[in-house]
Design an enzyme around this catalytic site. Sequence first.
Site, PDB file in Angstrom:
ATOM      1  N   ASN A  31       0.802  -1.221   0.000  1.00 20.10           N
ATOM      2  CA  ASN A  31       0.000   0.000   0.000  1.00 20.10           C
ATOM      3  C   ASN A  31       0.839   1.277   0.000  1.00 20.10           C
ATOM      4  O   ASN A  31       0.309   2.373  -0.121  1.00 20.10           O
ATOM      5  CB  ASN A  31      -0.989  -0.009   1.169  1.00 20.10           C
ATOM      6  CG  ASN A  31      -2.063  -1.059   0.948  1.00 20.10           C
ATOM      7  OD1 ASN A  31      -2.219  -1.580  -0.165  1.00 20.10           O
ATOM      8  ND2 ASN A  31      -2.816  -1.379   1.989  1.00 20.10           N
TER       9      ASN A  31
ATOM     10  N   ASP B 289      -6.659  -3.921   7.966  1.00 20.94           N
ATOM     11  CA  ASP B 289      -5.977  -4.928   7.148  1.00 20.94           C
ATOM     12  C   ASP B 289      -5.387  -6.073   7.974  1.00 20.94           C
ATOM     13  O   ASP B 289      -4.887  -7.044   7.399  1.00 20.94           O
ATOM     14  CB  ASP B 289      -4.876  -4.276   6.293  1.00 20.94           C
ATOM     15  CG  ASP B 289      -5.447  -3.366   5.224  1.00 20.94           C
ATOM     16  OD1 ASP B 289      -6.662  -3.454   4.957  1.00 20.94           O
ATOM     17  OD2 ASP B 289      -4.687  -2.555   4.671  1.00 20.94           O
TER      18      ASP B 289
HETATM   19  N1  EPU Z   1     -14.218   6.503   1.911  1.00 14.77           N
HETATM   20  C1  EPU Z   1     -15.232   7.331   1.552  1.00 14.77           C
HETATM   21  N2  EPU Z   1     -15.040   8.136   0.470  1.00 14.77           N
HETATM   22  C2  EPU Z   1     -13.891   8.164  -0.222  1.00 14.77           C
HETATM   23  C3  EPU Z   1     -12.846   7.300   0.156  1.00 14.77           C
HETATM   24  C4  EPU Z   1     -13.040   6.479   1.240  1.00 14.77           C
HETATM   25  O1  EPU Z   1     -16.298   7.331   2.165  1.00 14.77           O
HETATM   26  O2  EPU Z   1     -13.781   8.937  -1.178  1.00 14.77           O
HETATM   27  C5  EPU Z   1     -14.404   5.601   3.065  1.00 14.77           C
HETATM   28  C6  EPU Z   1     -14.292   4.122   2.683  1.00 14.77           C
HETATM   29  O3  EPU Z   1     -15.500   3.622   2.173  1.00 14.77           O
HETATM   30  C7  EPU Z   1     -13.878   3.491   3.976  1.00 14.77           C
HETATM   31  C8  EPU Z   1     -12.995   4.572   4.605  1.00 14.77           C
HETATM   32  O4  EPU Z   1     -13.337   5.792   3.958  1.00 14.77           O
HETATM   33  O5  EPU Z   1     -15.010   3.318   4.795  1.00 14.77           O
HETATM   34  C9  EPU Z   1     -11.509   4.363   4.522  1.00 14.77           C
HETATM   35  O6  EPU Z   1     -11.144   4.049   3.187  1.00 14.77           O
HETATM   36  P1  EPU Z   1      -9.766   4.527   2.576  1.00 14.77           P
HETATM   37  O7  EPU Z   1     -10.048   5.526   1.520  1.00 14.77           O
HETATM   38  O8  EPU Z   1      -8.825   4.922   3.660  1.00 14.77           O
HETATM   39  O9  EPU Z   1      -9.273   3.177   1.890  1.00 14.77           O
HETATM   40  P2  EPU Z   1      -8.397   3.107   0.573  1.00 14.77           P
HETATM   41  O10 EPU Z   1      -7.479   4.257   0.581  1.00 14.77           O
HETATM   42  O11 EPU Z   1      -9.255   2.891  -0.597  1.00 14.77           O
HETATM   43  C10 EPU Z   1      -6.378   1.788   1.576  1.00 14.77           C
HETATM   44  C11 EPU Z   1      -5.732   0.465   1.375  1.00 14.77           C
HETATM   45  C12 EPU Z   1      -6.625  -0.632   1.919  1.00 14.77           C
HETATM   46  C13 EPU Z   1      -6.873  -0.343   3.407  1.00 14.77           C
HETATM   47  C14 EPU Z   1      -7.480   1.035   3.576  1.00 14.77           C
HETATM   48  C15 EPU Z   1      -7.673   1.445   5.025  1.00 14.77           C
HETATM   49  C16 EPU Z   1      -4.417   0.757  -0.648  1.00 14.77           C
HETATM   50  C17 EPU Z   1      -4.164   0.362  -2.047  1.00 14.77           C
HETATM   51  N3  EPU Z   1      -5.490   0.225  -0.053  1.00 14.77           N
HETATM   52  O12 EPU Z   1      -7.582   1.765   0.833  1.00 14.77           O
HETATM   53  O13 EPU Z   1      -5.881  -1.844   1.791  1.00 14.77           O
HETATM   54  O14 EPU Z   1      -7.746  -1.315   3.938  1.00 14.77           O
HETATM   55  O15 EPU Z   1      -6.612   2.030   2.970  1.00 14.77           O
HETATM   56  O16 EPU Z   1      -6.487   1.388   5.718  1.00 14.77           O
HETATM   57  O17 EPU Z   1      -3.644   1.494  -0.060  1.00 14.77           O
HETATM   58  C18 EPU Z   1      -5.581  -4.153   1.674  1.00 14.77           C
HETATM   59  O18 EPU Z   1      -4.376  -3.935   1.570  1.00 14.77           O
HETATM   60  O19 EPU Z   1      -6.052  -5.316   1.878  1.00 14.77           O
HETATM   61  C19 EPU Z   1      -6.524  -3.033   1.586  1.00 14.77           C
HETATM   62  C20 EPU Z   1      -7.815  -3.192   1.338  1.00 14.77           C
END
Ligand code: EPU
Length: 420
Positions: free
Chosen positions: A23, A306
């Site tokens: 990530n 995670d």
């Molecule tokens: N959210 C919103 N709106 C947005 C973006 C996110 O409501 O525009 C919400 C999501 O639905 C969720 C929360 O905010 O409820 C947190 O999501 P976040 O945006 O932080 O997740 P992400 O950036 O899409 C990354 C990791 C994930 C990890 C999450 C949380 C990467 C590629 N992915 O996702 O990793 O679970 O942060 O720490 O960096 C994994 O590695 O298995 C994985 C899923």
Amino acid sequence: MDSLLIKGGVPLHGEVTISGAKNAVLPIMAATLLTAEPCVIRRVPDLSDVKFMGQILMSLGAQVKFEGDTLRVHAAKVRGVGDYDLIRKMRGSICIMGPLLARLKQATVSLPGGCIIGARPINLHLKGFEALGAKITVEGGYVRAKARRLTGADLFLGGRAGSTVLGTANVMMAATLAEGVTIIESAACEPEVVDLANFLTAMGAKITGAGSPTITVTGVKALHGAEHEVIPDRIEAATFALAAAATDGEVTLRGARPDHMHAVLDKLHDAGVQVERRGTALNVRRNGRLKPVDITTLPYAGFPTDAQAQMMVLMAVTPGISIITERIFESRFMHVSELARLGADIEIEGPSAIVKGGRPLSGAPVMASDLRASAALVIAGLAARGKTLVNRVYHLDRGYENIDGKLRQLGARIERKEET
Ligand code: EPU
């Protein structure tokens, strides 16, 4: 499709080297689109998600070369429209949008859509781009951001579940080339955001506050090429630590960063697992009887979502009741029904899983549903008596470098099989 056959009941023993963080490397790869000069990224894990991101960069016009764990990217010229199907397949690909918008003043990507762990909207990413002056339109499954120029702004990126990791990364990258100062409030504090900020800084960006909820980016005219070594994967380290504890073994994690793992290490300590620093390594083993602990997933520095599924397996083999509450993603309990096949007693109550631990696990065929659920099933298979067949291992290959090889090195009886 490969599967993993595990003959469980063998305590893990030995040393394992932690790979670069998935990530962290994905947004860093996207950041190479911000400059026309070559970039070199080191400690790049050999993962299917990383190869996939490489394909996306190539589809945008960049030259991409993998040499062992070193990656060279040269995006001399880039296109602003990403390949619809490539991008749609991987959620992490959304973070090409900020760099493309910054460099070309426009970016068109397919909407990433939902996934098995929840809806995963991108409204906060788009809110950030709009605050910098972009106009957003959605048409034919594509989302398009376009601006005559990007201008620094004060913006709040907090959402339903708190901060957003990739949203913060995306807006931070877009702001590097905006005119003036951008202040991101309620920014994600994850070490992966800090790693990206360090890479951007090496490229000539002006960023302060990464790792805190307020990040300030002062726009510059252009970024240059840079070299960077990716941080070790704290979730891979947590996964091996939990596998060591669940199998009653003793494992040394080489190259792990305990300063990125406080919440996990704290819960391991409460659960009766001893984690000792030995130079740049962490030694993990049980310290007497295991004890149940309650866990709530939260944005960093809270307990990481995670590692929730893997922690649930440790609680399933720990006598007593523990409550695991998932606050980041709404349906990240897909592993519960599969763990039940191995004999785990877990009930879901709203956002919480009530784990009645201590029942002996026994091997069974199970189906992996997402990356971390798959890791949990592997740990459960290692801790269970008898044979466990974990199907659909491609989920694991997305995020764990050579997981079966590393586990074999620790004495696990695990083999990869072609699915029939
Ligand atoms: N959210 C919103 N709106 C947005 C973006 C996110 O409501 O525009 C919400 C999501 O639905 C969720 C929360 O905010 O409820 C947190 O999501 P976040 O945006 O932080 O997740 P992400 O950036 O899409 C990354 C990791 C994930 C990890 C999450 C949380 C990467 C590629 N992915 O996702 O990793 O679970 O942060 O720490 O960096 C994994 O590695 O298995 C994985 C899923």
